[in-house]
Scaffold this motif. Structure first.
Motif, PDB file in Angstrom:
ATOM      1  N   SER A 147      22.424 -14.168  21.066  1.00  0.00           N
ATOM      2  CA  SER A 147      23.188 -14.207  22.309  1.00  0.00           C
ATOM      3  C   SER A 147      23.057 -15.597  22.914  1.00  0.00           C
ATOM      4  CB  SER A 147      22.705 -13.142  23.299  1.00  0.00           C
ATOM      5  OG  SER A 147      21.373 -13.372  23.686  1.00  0.00           O
ATOM      6  N   TYR A 161      27.590 -12.463  22.422  1.00  0.00           N
ATOM      7  CA  TYR A 161      26.720 -11.735  21.500  1.00  0.00           C
ATOM      8  C   TYR A 161      27.309 -11.834  20.097  1.00  0.00           C
ATOM      9  CZ  TYR A 161      25.265  -9.445  25.870  1.00  0.00           C
ATOM     10  OH  TYR A 161      24.836  -9.181  27.141  1.00  0.00           O
ATOM     11  N   PRO A 163      26.707 -10.399  16.118  1.00  0.00           N
ATOM     12  CA  PRO A 163      25.980  -9.355  15.390  1.00  0.00           C
ATOM     13  C   PRO A 163      25.072  -9.948  14.331  1.00  0.00           C
ATOM     14  CG  PRO A 163      28.250  -9.478  14.634  1.00  0.00           C
ATOM     15  CD  PRO A 163      28.145 -10.396  15.814  1.00  0.00           C
ATOM     16  N   CYS A 194      26.547  -3.792  25.633  1.00  0.00           N
ATOM     17  CA  CYS A 194      27.181  -4.799  24.780  1.00  0.00           C
ATOM     18  C   CYS A 194      26.378  -5.018  23.500  1.00  0.00           C
ATOM     19  CB  CYS A 194      27.335  -6.108  25.547  1.00  0.00           C
ATOM     20  SG  CYS A 194      28.634  -6.078  26.808  1.00  0.00           S
ATOM     21  N   CYS A 198      27.885  -4.250  19.917  1.00  0.00           N
ATOM     22  CA  CYS A 198      27.972  -5.415  19.029  1.00  0.00           C
ATOM     23  C   CYS A 198      27.327  -5.089  17.687  1.00  0.00           C
ATOM     24  CB  CYS A 198      27.299  -6.613  19.695  1.00  0.00           C
ATOM     25  SG  CYS A 198      27.236  -8.116  18.688  1.00  0.00           S
ATOM     26  N   ALA A 204      31.827  -9.672  17.557  1.00  0.00           N
ATOM     27  CA  ALA A 204      31.215 -10.463  18.616  1.00  0.00           C
ATOM     28  C   ALA A 204      31.678  -9.910  19.957  1.00  0.00           C
ATOM     29  CB  ALA A 204      31.616 -11.930  18.484  1.00  0.00           C
ATOM     30  N   PHE A 205      30.858 -10.084  20.988  1.00  0.00           N
ATOM     31  CA  PHE A 205      31.216  -9.664  22.345  1.00  0.00           C
ATOM     32  C   PHE A 205      31.073 -10.858  23.278  1.00  0.00           C
ATOM     33  CE2 PHE A 205      31.303  -5.474  20.831  1.00  0.00           C
ATOM     34  CZ  PHE A 205      31.698  -4.592  21.836  1.00  0.00           C
TER      35      PHE A 205
END
Length: 404
Positions: A147, A161, A163, A194, A198, A204-205
């Motif tokens: 992150s 974020y 993964p 999130c 994620c 991705a977030f």
């Protein structure tokens, strides 16, 4: 979000009832009883000071400092390790939520509704947090998520974020808007959701810390989301994400902002998202739907709470960005609408799904019985929330595969 009722509502499922009892024992206060500043700062009244001095001393130290070991906590409070253990057990029994955190050997103290969370390094407590059997109680092992804190155009903050399965190829990305009635909430209050989505989806977030009312009333929030969307299209490739493989998501007020962002993208001629995910969205400021009367005192979001939010947000009811239910909903991407049947926003969420279908859109309506507003946030405590988180992850994976 409002206080738990004094008696469990028969319409609520057993795990919902248990959560409400825990919150009531912890002294949850209705958000409309707090000033906006106090709501952001504390969100809840935790304990009666006269009866729980020991626990309050512990909580004060947890609020002031991060990452205390058990011995450090004992020293800071003037307790023995046995007294620390005893008070922590009382906190757990009386409704304060202590849960396993992603870092091994660490637990988090959290009211879940409060913006204040602190960690406590106390591995022995992990055994006490072992949940009962069932899908909502599974503490799934977590891989390491990456992150980053970002600053977008105009100083707008966001959190990205990535993964753990990222391979170097540009990732599909979710632009996420948190709930909180446009007055409370932040990227921190929705960090756990999130991270869970994620990891579960492989997307991705980008969670946006948009400006909040009353200091920044309507239309600051939708303007910030439009800024974030434009920024993502310009800079996403540098972050390892593909903004042309985009989904928009939000809960409650964030659901409103996600839908408005999709409509703004269509109006600007930008590429439409591949998917919309709207969780208990608020889309009609008229407050005229029957559920507003039938469920006026519903837990977590009462009619009084919602009026308090709208009073600070001060939207223009004649502008489609404030009332997207009454806007032009043609040509929107496939949309998942999750609604709670014990929520004053129930009917406007259901009407939104009907409107989207009438306009020829692909819609998945998921009305969930026996749960309250924004229940999806409580995936570790409520079975239905865990199931909906899994459903969101599955839909994102299928959307990514179809767009590859």
């Amino acid at each position: 979000m409002s206080a738990a009722p004094h008696a469990c509502d028969p319409l609520l499922t057993a795990d919902c009832q248990q959560m409400l009892v825990r919150l009531e024992r912890a002294g949850v206060r209705a958000v409309h009883e707090l000033s906006p500043e106090a709501a952001r700062r504390q969100g809840m009244k935790l304990f009666d000071l006269d009866r729980r001095q020991g626990e309050m001393r512990l909580l004060r130290q947890l609020l002031r400092q991060r990452g205390l070991s058990a011995s450090e906590l004992a020293s800071a409070c003037g307790f023995s390790l046995e007294e620390v253990e005893q008070h922590l057990e009382q906190m757990l029994a009386s409704g304060t939520v202590l849960r396993a955190e992603r870092q091994k050997g660490t637990v988090t103290w959290s009211t879940r509704l409060s913006l204040r969370r602190r960690t406590l390094k106390h591995p022995d407590l992990l055994r006490k947090l072992e949940p009962e059997e069932g899908p909502a109680a599974v503490l799934r092992p977590r891989e390491t998520l990456l992150s980053r804190e970002l600053t977008l155009t105009g100083g707008l903050r966001a959190r990205l974020y990535l993964p753990p399965s990222a391979t170097g190829e540009p990732l599909p990305v979710v632009l996420f808007a948190h709930g909180g009635g446009w007055v409370t909430g932040s990227v921190d209050t929705h960090d756990s959701l999130c991270r869970t989505l994620c990891q579960g989806s492989g997307w991705a977030f980008l969670s946006v810390d948009y400006r909040l009312a009353p200091e920044h009333p309507w239309p600051a929030a939708p303007d910030d989301m439009a800024t974030a969307l434009h920024w993502l299209h310009e800079h996403g490739a540098k972050l390892g994400v593909n903004p042309e493989r985009l989904a928009l998501m939000g809960d409650s007020a964030g659901g409103n902002l996600a839908l408005v962002s999709a409509l703004q993208a269509r109006a600007a001629g930008w590429p439409l998202p591949l998917l919309l995910v709207l969780i208990c969205p608020t889309v009609d400021p008229s407050m005229a739907c029957p559920s507003w009367r039938e469920l006026a005192d519903a837990p977590f979001l009462s009619a009084a709470d919602m009026r308090w939010y709208y009073g600070h947000y001060a939207p223009d009811p004649d502008d489609w960005r404030a009332a997207p239910l009454r806007g032009d909903l043609r040509g929107l991407p496939p949309t998942l609408v999750i609604s709670a049947m014990h929520d004053i926003l129930r009917d406007e969420a259901l009407l939104l799904g009907q409107r989207l279908e009438q306009e020829g859109g692909t819609v998945w309506q998921r009305p969930v019985a026996g749960v309250f507003h924004d229940f999806v946030l409580f995936g570790q405590a409520i079975a239905a929330a865990h199931q909906e988180q899994e459903e969101i992850g599955r839909l994102l994976r299928e959307t990514a595969a179809a767009s590859a």
